[in-house]
Design a protein around this motif. Structure first.
Motif, mmCIF file in Angstrom:
data_model
loop_
_atom_site.group_PDB
_atom_site.id
_atom_site.type_symbol
_atom_site.label_atom_id
_atom_site.label_comp_id
_atom_site.label_asym_id
_atom_site.label_seq_id
_atom_site.Cartn_x
_atom_site.Cartn_y
_atom_site.Cartn_z
ATOM 1 N N GLU A 34 0.834 -1.214 0.000
ATOM 2 C CA GLU A 34 0.000 0.000 0.000
ATOM 3 C C GLU A 34 0.865 1.259 0.000
ATOM 4 O O GLU A 34 0.581 2.216 -0.716
ATOM 5 N N ILE A 35 1.907 1.252 0.798
ATOM 6 C CA ILE A 35 2.808 2.403 0.873
ATOM 7 C C ILE A 35 3.510 2.615 -0.464
ATOM 8 O O ILE A 35 3.588 3.744 -0.959
ATOM 9 N N THR A 36 3.992 1.547 -1.073
ATOM 10 C CA THR A 36 4.649 1.650 -2.379
ATOM 11 C C THR A 36 3.700 2.263 -3.397
ATOM 12 O O THR A 36 4.077 3.160 -4.162
ATOM 13 N N LYS A 37 2.451 1.812 -3.405
ATOM 14 C CA LYS A 37 1.467 2.356 -4.338
ATOM 15 C C LYS A 37 1.191 3.830 -4.050
ATOM 16 O O LYS A 37 1.123 4.645 -4.968
ATOM 17 N N LYS A 38 1.039 4.185 -2.772
ATOM 18 C CA LYS A 38 0.786 5.579 -2.403
ATOM 19 C C LYS A 38 1.924 6.491 -2.857
ATOM 20 O O LYS A 38 1.691 7.575 -3.381
ATOM 21 N N VAL A 39 3.164 6.050 -2.630
ATOM 22 C CA VAL A 39 4.327 6.872 -2.980
ATOM 23 C C VAL A 39 4.428 7.041 -4.498
ATOM 24 O O VAL A 39 4.602 8.150 -4.988
ATOM 25 N N THR A 40 4.293 5.954 -5.235
ATOM 26 C CA THR A 40 4.415 6.051 -6.694
ATOM 27 C C THR A 40 3.245 6.831 -7.295
ATOM 28 O O THR A 40 3.446 7.636 -8.204
#
Length: 71
Positions: A34-40
């Protein structure tokens, strides 16, 4: 808890050079995926022409020095 959740700060790095591209300005919350998706997604919204750059980037925890200089 994922590895990003306990990080002081996270950002995007270039896969080839490991150079920091950008510091994510928000608190890391959720699973690592989820964090990876939010950042990208956040970076793409800031720089719509960054699609190619995102292909060569990864989300990473900032070093203590990087986190301090980002404040």
């Amino acid at each position: 808890m994922g590895k990003f959740e306990s990080a002081m700060a996270i950002g995007l790095r270039n896969k080839e050079s490991d150079k920091l591209i950008v510091v994510y300005p928000f608190k890391a919350e959720g699973s690592d995926e989820e964090i990876t998706k939010k950042v990208t997604d956040w970076y793409y919204m800031q720089h719509c022409s960054a699609e190619e750059e995102l292909r060569n980037a990864y989300v990473d925890i900032l070093t203590e020095a990087e986190a301090k200089s980002a404040k």
